[in-house]
Design an enzyme around this catalytic site. Sequence first.
Site, PDB file in Angstrom:
ATOM      1  N   HIS A   1      24.482   1.139  40.609  1.00 32.00           N
ATOM      2  CA  HIS A   1      25.006   1.358  41.953  1.00 32.00           C
ATOM      3  C   HIS A   1      24.782   2.809  42.386  1.00 32.00           C
ATOM      4  O   HIS A   1      24.860   3.709  41.549  1.00 32.00           O
ATOM      5  CB  HIS A   1      26.519   1.096  41.981  1.00 32.00           C
ATOM      6  CG  HIS A   1      26.880  -0.325  41.757  1.00 32.00           C
ATOM      7  ND1 HIS A   1      26.954  -0.894  40.498  1.00 32.00           N
ATOM      8  CD2 HIS A   1      27.185  -1.312  42.636  1.00 32.00           C
ATOM      9  CE1 HIS A   1      27.302  -2.162  40.610  1.00 32.00           C
ATOM     10  NE2 HIS A   1      27.439  -2.449  41.888  1.00 32.00           N
TER      11      HIS A   1
ATOM     12  N   GLU B   1      24.170   7.896  34.493  1.00 31.48           N
ATOM     13  CA  GLU B   1      23.859   9.170  35.141  1.00 31.48           C
ATOM     14  C   GLU B   1      23.800  10.297  34.116  1.00 31.48           C
ATOM     15  O   GLU B   1      22.900  11.140  34.140  1.00 31.48           O
ATOM     16  CB  GLU B   1      24.875   9.464  36.242  1.00 31.48           C
ATOM     17  CG  GLU B   1      24.721   8.605  37.478  1.00 31.48           C
ATOM     18  CD  GLU B   1      25.134   7.131  37.320  1.00 31.48           C
ATOM     19  OE1 GLU B   1      24.816   6.329  38.217  1.00 31.48           O
ATOM     20  OE2 GLU B   1      25.774   6.769  36.307  1.00 31.48           O
TER      21      GLU B   1
ATOM     22  N   ASP C 203       7.613  19.189  29.876  1.00 32.11           N
ATOM     23  CA  ASP C 203       6.574  19.446  30.875  1.00 32.11           C
ATOM     24  C   ASP C 203       6.278  20.934  31.008  1.00 32.11           C
ATOM     25  O   ASP C 203       5.123  21.333  31.097  1.00 32.11           O
ATOM     26  CB  ASP C 203       7.002  18.868  32.230  1.00 32.11           C
ATOM     27  CG  ASP C 203       5.949  19.100  33.290  1.00 32.11           C
ATOM     28  OD1 ASP C 203       4.781  18.719  33.081  1.00 32.11           O
ATOM     29  OD2 ASP C 203       6.289  19.692  34.341  1.00 32.11           O
TER      30      ASP C 203
END
Length: 170
Positions: free
Chosen positions: A80, A117, A131
């Site tokens: 959600h 989350e 990265d």
Amino acid sequence: MVEETGFTHFTKSGDAHMVAVGEKPESRREALAEGTISLSPHAFSLVQTGSMGKGDVLGVARIAGIMAAKRVDQLIPLCHPLAITKVEIDFTLHEAEHCIAIRALVGVTGRTGVEMEALTAVAVTALTIYDMCKAVDKAMTISDIRLVRKSGGKSGLFLHPAIQEEGHDQ
């Protein structure tokens, strides 16, 4: 609706669906997740001293983790959208092991938890470190991403069993 299997994201016929949370009461919910990225001694030193060619690795990674926590509903199909009230990303640099421990604490006042989350924040934070450092070290390893603690909601407090065994006060 929870079926016999205990999985809430599937109907009785096995079809995936988004769990209805509209009738649940709002409560204060938090989730703490952690993970680790291991680097070569050289890459670790560059991160530690702020000398990596791409800039402030941990600062950029922190922002990436915060952004990721706010966009989980766009990444994981049945999550959600949430009005997150807090995201904190912390790092502990372990010089002897050349690794960085990442912790993400996410909070919300809402009808569903923020475990995904917090976990996503840790994963994207680690991926951002990768990265930014890959030109120096392509053999970095991201590991041990796990939910440490969650609180709030119907199920209340959860502490990861390994954390309980280690006797850490989380």
